[in-house]
Write a protein that holds these residues in place. Structure first.
Motif, PDB file in Angstrom:
ATOM      1  N   VAL A   1      31.891   6.218  10.186  1.00 41.05           N
ATOM      2  CA  VAL A   1      31.889   6.583  11.601  1.00 41.05           C
ATOM      3  C   VAL A   1      30.862   7.699  11.783  1.00 41.05           C
ATOM      4  N   GLU A   2      29.930   7.493  12.672  1.00 42.13           N
ATOM      5  CA  GLU A   2      28.839   8.438  12.862  1.00 42.13           C
ATOM      6  C   GLU A   2      29.256   9.603  13.767  1.00 42.13           C
ATOM      7  N   LYS A   3      28.582  10.726  13.588  1.00 37.38           N
ATOM      8  CA  LYS A   3      28.801  11.866  14.473  1.00 37.38           C
ATOM      9  C   LYS A   3      28.250  11.537  15.855  1.00 37.38           C
ATOM     10  N   GLU A   4      28.983  11.961  16.880  1.00 39.25           N
ATOM     11  CA  GLU A   4      28.593  11.691  18.259  1.00 39.25           C
ATOM     12  C   GLU A   4      28.465  13.000  19.037  1.00 39.25           C
ATOM     13  N   VAL A   5      27.601  13.000  20.030  1.00 40.21           N
ATOM     14  CA  VAL A   5      27.563  14.091  21.000  1.00 40.21           C
ATOM     15  C   VAL A   5      28.470  13.652  22.142  1.00 40.21           C
ATOM     16  N   ILE A   6      29.625  14.289  22.260  1.00 39.45           N
ATOM     17  CA  ILE A   6      30.666  13.871  23.200  1.00 39.45           C
ATOM     18  C   ILE A   6      30.713  14.851  24.373  1.00 39.45           C
ATOM     19  N   VAL A   7      30.733  14.306  25.579  1.00 37.26           N
ATOM     20  CA  VAL A   7      30.796  15.124  26.791  1.00 37.26           C
ATOM     21  C   VAL A   7      32.137  14.870  27.469  1.00 37.26           C
ATOM     22  N   LEU A   8      32.871  15.951  27.715  1.00 37.94           N
ATOM     23  CA  LEU A   8      34.203  15.869  28.314  1.00 37.94           C
ATOM     24  C   LEU A   8      34.239  16.661  29.613  1.00 37.94           C
TER      25      LEU A   8
ATOM     26  N   SER B   1      29.833  18.111  19.173  1.00 34.03           N
ATOM     27  CA  SER B   1      29.103  17.269  18.227  1.00 34.03           C
ATOM     28  C   SER B   1      30.005  17.041  17.021  1.00 34.03           C
ATOM     29  N   ILE B   2      30.737  15.923  17.029  1.00 36.63           N
ATOM     30  CA  ILE B   2      31.747  15.671  16.002  1.00 36.63           C
ATOM     31  C   ILE B   2      31.807  14.193  15.659  1.00 36.63           C
ATOM     32  N   VAL B   3      32.531  13.898  14.576  1.00 32.61           N
ATOM     33  CA  VAL B   3      32.913  12.532  14.248  1.00 32.61           C
ATOM     34  C   VAL B   3      34.264  12.285  14.921  1.00 32.61           C
ATOM     35  N   PRO B   4      34.363  11.379  15.875  1.00 31.80           N
ATOM     36  CA  PRO B   4      35.648  11.148  16.551  1.00 31.80           C
ATOM     37  C   PRO B   4      36.675  10.555  15.589  1.00 31.80           C
ATOM     38  N   ASN B   5      37.776  11.265  15.392  1.00 35.34           N
ATOM     39  CA  ASN B   5      38.816  10.816  14.467  1.00 35.34           C
ATOM     40  C   ASN B   5      40.161  10.785  15.186  1.00 35.34           C
ATOM     41  N   LEU B   6      41.227  10.578  14.439  1.00 34.70           N
ATOM     42  CA  LEU B   6      42.560  10.505  15.031  1.00 34.70           C
ATOM     43  C   LEU B   6      42.932  11.802  15.734  1.00 34.70           C
TER      44      LEU B   6
ATOM     45  N   GLU C   1      46.053  13.871  31.755  1.00 34.08           N
ATOM     46  CA  GLU C   1      46.105  14.027  33.213  1.00 34.08           C
ATOM     47  C   GLU C   1      44.869  14.709  33.778  1.00 34.08           C
ATOM     48  N   ASP C   2      44.170  15.471  32.945  1.00 35.08           N
ATOM     49  CA  ASP C   2      43.093  16.312  33.471  1.00 35.08           C
ATOM     50  C   ASP C   2      41.739  16.078  32.812  1.00 35.08           C
ATOM     51  N   ILE C   3      41.631  15.056  31.963  1.00 31.74           N
ATOM     52  CA  ILE C   3      40.410  14.928  31.176  1.00 31.74           C
ATOM     53  C   ILE C   3      39.716  13.594  31.440  1.00 31.74           C
ATOM     54  N   GLU C   4      38.405  13.609  31.305  1.00 26.53           N
ATOM     55  CA  GLU C   4      37.584  12.404  31.439  1.00 26.53           C
ATOM     56  C   GLU C   4      36.515  12.430  30.349  1.00 26.53           C
ATOM     57  N   VAL C   5      36.425  11.333  29.592  1.00 27.14           N
ATOM     58  CA  VAL C   5      35.353  11.189  28.602  1.00 27.14           C
ATOM     59  C   VAL C   5      34.133  10.653  29.339  1.00 27.14           C
ATOM     60  N   MET C   6      33.106  11.457  29.430  1.00 31.63           N
ATOM     61  CA  MET C   6      31.913  11.067  30.196  1.00 31.63           C
ATOM     62  C   MET C   6      30.871  10.374  29.333  1.00 31.63           C
TER      63      MET C   6
END
Length: 315
Positions: free
Chosen positions: A230-237, A271-276, A287-292
């Motif tokens: 699983v590759e590292k991703e730049v995740i925007v929340l 900047s992480i590897v998305p895991n469990l 209730e308050d979050i959105e993965v952009m």
């Protein structure tokens, strides 16, 4: 030292105990002791400044509140090398004097008994952790580079035997995990302590732990699970307020950045590897979050939300 802390925890309740009562309490906690050793331990506490009237035939108690941590902090570092050796995993170099108090607090947390009254100045979450009493044993296995055999229980599988080389103890979310080189899989695996039923020294000669770098291994993940391939991703929340303030003041990962703030929300980048553990964090804030971004994780989040919605509608 463990025994001394255990006696201190009993006496700091300001109750009185006879020598035989203290010995019985210690035995119930797994210590091998007797009234004579208890009397010697009481004298050690007195030497550290505790006012303890009584003797082995008259109940012991603290005449006034006594802080063992403060007392130890006032002792020169050279006089408690036993504690520092036990906690040596926190630093490969000499421990700075200003860090000793933090290590002592952590040490008391490690040997705490959830059934006893908590320190009135420092309170830890009362969570009973299975096999936590074996931390010292597993730590010695790591330091001595021992090969051990364990009987391990997966959640719904049968008990299995494994030959491993322990390399790291890691705590996350009130759970201790042993990281070890697994002979069968020829890779490093996580073994939560609560699922290790038995352990023993192995007759097998096994190498494989020499190349393990704990800092590098966990650098790009939250928690303890490291997904394969699983590759590292730049995740925007995007997180709505006021919950966004909690995410901002208690970052999920060292890479977390606040990239935008508006009246109603904040936008964070990781900047992480998305895991469990990452997804557990996201769903905790559902209730308050959105993965952009990125698009694939946004789609995964949408699928998880749809499953939750479908289950609620079905019920």
């Amino acid at each position: 030292m463990n025994r001394l802390f255990a006696i201190h925890k009993l006496l700091r309740s300001m109750n009185s105990y006879s020598g035989s009562e203290l010995a019985a309490e210690l035995v119930s906690l797994g210590f091998s002791t007797n009234e004579r050793l208890v009397a010697l331990d009481i004298q050690e506490l007195r030497n550290l400044g505790a006012e303890i009237p009584g003797h082995r035939f008259v109940k012991y108690c603290y005449k006034k509140p006594f802080s063992l941590l403060e007392s130890l902090e006032g002792v020169d570092t050279a006089n408690f090398n036993e504690i520092l050796a036990y906690l040596r995993q926190f630093s490969r170099d000499s421990l700075p004097r200003d860090q000793v108090d933090k290590l002592l607090i952590y040490f008391e947390q490690m040997v705490r008994n959830p059934e006893l009254e908590e320190n009135p100045y420092i309170q830890y979450e009362k969570v009973e952790l299975k096999n936590i009493e074996k931390l010292d044993k597993f730590y010695r296995y790591i330091v001595e580079k021992r090969v051990i055999d364990i009987d391990y229980k997966y959640f719904e599988w049968e008990l299995v035997s494994k030959t491993i080389v322990p390399v790291l103890l890691k705590e996350y979310n009130n759970r201790w995990t042993l990281m070890a080189f697994d002979k069968e899989k020829e890779s490093y695996q996580n073994f939560p302590l609560d699922r290790i039923i038995n352990e023993r020294l192995s007759s097998v000669s096994l190498a494989g732990e020499s190349g393990f770098d704990a800092v590098r291994h966990f650098k790009d993940v939250i928690g303890v699970s490291v997904p394969v391939d699983v590759e590292k991703e730049v995740i925007v929340l995007k997180v709505g307020k006021p919950r966004a303030h909690y995410v901002n003041t208690k970052p999920w990962h060292r890479s977390q950045l606040l990239v935008e703030e508006q009246d109603e929300y904040m936008i964070f980048q990781l900047s992480i590897v998305p895991n469990l553990e990452f997804w557990a964090k996201v769903m905790e804030h559902i209730e308050d979050i959105e993965v952009m971004e990125p698009a694939n994780l946004r789609e995964t989040f949408l699928e998880k939300v749809e499953k939750v919605y479908a289950r609620l509608i079905a019920n």
